[in-house]
Write an enzyme that holds these catalytic residues in place. Structure first.
Site, PDB file in Angstrom:
ATOM      1  N   CYS A 112       1.006  -1.294   0.021  1.00 30.86           N
ATOM      2  CA  CYS A 112      -0.124   0.403   0.213  1.00 30.86           C
ATOM      3  C   CYS A 112       0.905   1.528   0.198  1.00 30.86           C
ATOM      4  CB  CYS A 112      -1.026   0.098   0.888  1.00 30.86           C
ATOM      5  SG  CYS A 112      -1.419  -1.718   2.017  1.00 30.86           S
ATOM      6  N   HIS A 250      -3.038   6.712   3.304  1.00 30.34           N
ATOM      7  CA  HIS A 250      -3.396   5.546   2.706  1.00 30.34           C
ATOM      8  C   HIS A 250      -4.870   5.627   2.954  1.00 30.34           C
ATOM      9  CE1 HIS A 250      -4.206   1.792   1.198  1.00 30.34           C
ATOM     10  NE2 HIS A 250      -3.918   0.901   2.540  1.00 30.34           N
ATOM     11  N   ASN A 280     -10.296  -0.052   0.124  1.00 28.92           N
ATOM     12  CA  ASN A 280      -8.869  -0.129   0.033  1.00 28.92           C
ATOM     13  C   ASN A 280      -8.487  -0.491  -1.389  1.00 28.92           C
ATOM     14  OD1 ASN A 280      -6.008  -0.659   0.762  1.00 28.92           O
ATOM     15  ND2 ASN A 280      -6.448  -2.088   2.368  1.00 28.92           N
TER      16      ASN A 280
HETATM   17  O1  UT7 Z   1      -4.133  -1.608   3.332  1.00 30.50           O
HETATM   18  C1  UT7 Z   1      -3.706  -1.855   4.819  1.00 30.50           C
HETATM   19  C2  UT7 Z   1      -4.353  -3.455   5.106  1.00 30.50           C
HETATM   20  N1  UT7 Z   1      -4.411  -3.318   6.698  1.00 30.50           N
HETATM   21  C3  UT7 Z   1      -5.433  -2.738   7.027  1.00 30.50           C
HETATM   22  O2  UT7 Z   1      -5.442  -1.920   6.863  1.00 30.50           O
HETATM   23  C4  UT7 Z   1      -6.100  -3.112   8.106  1.00 30.50           C
HETATM   24  C5  UT7 Z   1      -5.976  -2.746   9.231  1.00 30.50           C
HETATM   25  N2  UT7 Z   1      -6.783  -3.619   9.976  1.00 30.50           N
HETATM   26  C6  UT7 Z   1      -8.162  -2.888   9.911  1.00 30.50           C
HETATM   27  O3  UT7 Z   1      -8.630  -2.069   9.660  1.00 30.50           O
HETATM   28  C7  UT7 Z   1      -9.082  -4.383  11.088  1.00 30.50           C
HETATM   29  O4  UT7 Z   1      -8.189  -4.667  12.424  1.00 30.50           O
HETATM   30  C8  UT7 Z   1     -10.332  -4.384  10.934  1.00 30.50           C
HETATM   31  C9  UT7 Z   1     -11.698  -3.534   9.907  1.00 30.50           C
HETATM   32  C10 UT7 Z   1      -9.133  -5.616   9.622  1.00 30.50           C
HETATM   33  C11 UT7 Z   1     -11.315  -5.172  11.770  1.00 30.50           C
HETATM   34  O5  UT7 Z   1     -11.246  -4.785  13.148  1.00 30.50           O
HETATM   35  P1  UT7 Z   1     -10.674  -4.959  15.038  1.00 30.50           P
HETATM   36  O6  UT7 Z   1     -11.438  -4.358  15.599  1.00 30.50           O
HETATM   37  O7  UT7 Z   1      -9.380  -5.709  14.705  1.00 30.50           O
HETATM   38  O8  UT7 Z   1     -12.113  -6.290  14.405  1.00 30.50           O
HETATM   39  P2  UT7 Z   1     -11.115  -7.854  15.211  1.00 30.50           P
HETATM   40  O9  UT7 Z   1     -11.169  -8.577  14.230  1.00 30.50           O
HETATM   41  O10 UT7 Z   1     -10.956  -7.931  16.537  1.00 30.50           O
HETATM   42  O11 UT7 Z   1     -12.899  -8.752  14.908  1.00 30.50           O
HETATM   43  C12 UT7 Z   1     -13.745  -8.207  16.212  1.00 30.50           C
HETATM   44  C13 UT7 Z   1     -15.056  -8.484  15.945  1.00 30.50           C
HETATM   45  C14 UT7 Z   1     -14.912 -10.617  15.774  1.00 30.50           C
HETATM   46  O12 UT7 Z   1     -15.801 -11.369  17.344  1.00 30.50           O
HETATM   47  P3  UT7 Z   1     -16.210 -11.666  18.132  1.00 30.50           P
HETATM   48  O13 UT7 Z   1     -14.593 -12.400  18.494  1.00 30.50           O
HETATM   49  O14 UT7 Z   1     -15.613 -10.458  19.266  1.00 30.50           O
HETATM   50  O15 UT7 Z   1     -17.423 -12.188  17.928  1.00 30.50           O
HETATM   51  C15 UT7 Z   1     -14.467 -11.166  14.539  1.00 30.50           C
HETATM   52  O16 UT7 Z   1     -14.907 -12.521  14.301  1.00 30.50           O
HETATM   53  O17 UT7 Z   1     -15.470  -9.000  14.563  1.00 30.50           O
HETATM   54  C16 UT7 Z   1     -15.766  -9.952  14.258  1.00 30.50           C
HETATM   55  N3  UT7 Z   1     -15.720  -9.623  12.617  1.00 30.50           N
HETATM   56  C17 UT7 Z   1     -16.456  -9.590  11.660  1.00 30.50           C
HETATM   57  N4  UT7 Z   1     -17.919  -9.478  12.362  1.00 30.50           N
HETATM   58  C18 UT7 Z   1     -18.986  -8.701  10.493  1.00 30.50           C
HETATM   59  C19 UT7 Z   1     -14.419  -9.670  11.671  1.00 30.50           C
HETATM   60  N5  UT7 Z   1     -14.192  -9.848  10.436  1.00 30.50           N
HETATM   61  C20 UT7 Z   1     -16.219  -9.027  10.928  1.00 30.50           C
HETATM   62  C21 UT7 Z   1     -17.495  -9.151   9.313  1.00 30.50           C
HETATM   63  N6  UT7 Z   1     -18.480  -8.776   9.671  1.00 30.50           N
HETATM   64  N7  UT7 Z   1     -15.945  -8.703   8.403  1.00 30.50           N
END
Ligand code: UT7
Length: 327
Positions: A112, A250, A280
């Site tokens: 990125c 970004h 993204n």
């Molecule tokens: O260009 C660089 C590329 N990468 C990035 O920029 C990624 C940076 N990271 C992020 O943007 C965030 O980490 C995410 C948006 C991907 C995820 O947010 P998070 O606050 O880290 O959430 P998490 O992965 O801890 O998930 C929280 C909850 C989980 O459920 P439980 O375990 O709390 O019951 C996940 O299973 O949300 C659940 N979850 C979803 N629910 C609905 C994860 N993905 C999804 C989804 N829809 N798409």
């Protein structure tokens, strides 16, 4: 040493738009979750166009904006995580498509942060007088390397391309640029290509050539590195945020940008955001944002902007630019 200016921009995204609702038919997610956790509402997804096709369309627009002929370009750099092929470079395909017969063309792989890396490399060629006019492009068809069954990643990414024409001259445009990598954190964001499978190696039965990511680690890295990169480039050039018209991060997640704003105690309106419509787009995101600002006439000659990227590698980089295009 020459100075380097941006003299034109362009962008292109596939016409097909995929909403969060459509995604919720593929994986267990919802519009509400995606919007509240990322700010993304929709993204453009290719219906067959490849990375070089998007890059070519963005390049043609940038050439038109700069009023420059393809033959007058002597350097083409494409930044991409999703090139068409191993060989040839996507930049060579773009060169063939636009007829830039006098250019040296190659790709860079910096995820990125790719557009910032491409800008940094092009500047070295232009400053020394080795080349005169560069076409730099960030282009991605990430939809072909996304795991469409993984809700942690497939909701984030989109396809698109952005381009800029740079020219060597006497008037300052690019005030400062820096790029860096932290390879010790490479495992946090990966997309393998092909497995090592030959007469001597069996290959890995679990091999997957799709994006996987430790979202939380990337998130923490992003907030910290964007804030410190902005502070560093301001300090090194004796500027403050008050001197800056727009910061273009970004476009990965609106929550990342919000936390940076809070960390820097900055004015949120200075931070350009269009990720709600693109998702993204990796190496393309900063270039697409800059072109949108140019098209919307949000910038006038003399305005200062900061571009700041982060991504797989892990890589990061920032540039302080005086806008020189007079619309
Ligand atoms: O260009 C660089 C590329 N990468 C990035 O920029 C990624 C940076 N990271 C992020 O943007 C965030 O980490 C995410 C948006 C991907 C995820 O947010 P998070 O606050 O880290 O959430 P998490 O992965 O801890 O998930 C929280 C909850 C989980 O459920 P439980 O375990 O709390 O019951 C996940 O299973 O949300 C659940 N979850 C979803 N629910 C609905 C994860 N993905 C999804 C989804 N829809 N798409």
């Amino acid at each position: 040493m020459n100075e380097v200016q941006i003299i034109g921009t362009g962008s292109y995204a596939p016409l097909n738009i995929m909403t969060n609702h459509q995604l919720s038919e593929l994986v267990d997610t919802s519009d509400e979750w995606i919007v509240s956790m990322t700010g993304i509402k929709e993204r453009h997804i290719s219906q067959g166009e490849n990375t070089s096709d998007l890059a070519t369309k963005a390049a043609l627009e940038a050439l038109k904006d700069a009023n420059v002929k393809a033959e007058d370009i002597d350097l083409i750099i494409v930044a991409s995580t999703s090139p068409d092929q191993f060989v040839p470079a996507t930049a060579c395909l773009v060169q063939g498509n636009i007829g830039a017969v006098n250019a040296m063309a190659f790709d860079v792989s910096a995820a990125c942060t790719g557009f910032i890396f491409a800008l940094n490399i092009a500047i070295q060629f232009l400053k020394t007088g080795e080349r005169t006019r560069a076409l730099i492009i960030g282009a991605e068809v990430l939809s072909k390397i996304v795991d469409w069954t993984d809700r942690n990643t497939c909701i984030l990414f989109g396809d698109g391309a952005g381009a800029a024409i740079l020219e060597a001259g006497t008037k300052k445009g690019i005030i400062s640029i820096n790029s860096a990598s932290q390879g010790q954190k490479a495992r946090f964001l990966t997309c393998p290509t092909v497995d090592v499978k030959n007469t001597f190696a069996k290959g890995n039965k679990d091999f997957k050539s799709t994006i996987s990511m430790d979202g939380k680690e990337i998130f923490k890295f992003a907030v910290k590195i964007i804030a410190s990169s902005i502070n560093r480039i301001l300090k090194e050039n004796n500027y403050t945020l008050d001197d800056i018209k727009y910061v273009v991060c970004h476009q990965a997640n609106a929550r990342i940008i919000d936390l940076v704003v809070r960390r820097l105690k900055a004015d949120k309106n200075k931070f350009f955001v269009n990720l709600e419509r693109y998702g993204n787009t990796s190496a393309a995101s900063i270039a697409i944002a800059m072109d949108e600002m140019n098209k919307k006439k949000l910038l006038k000659a003399g305005d200062k902007i900061i571009l700041v990227g982060f991504g797989g590698g892990l890589t990061y980089g920032a540039s302080l630019i005086e806008w020189t295009i007079n619309k």
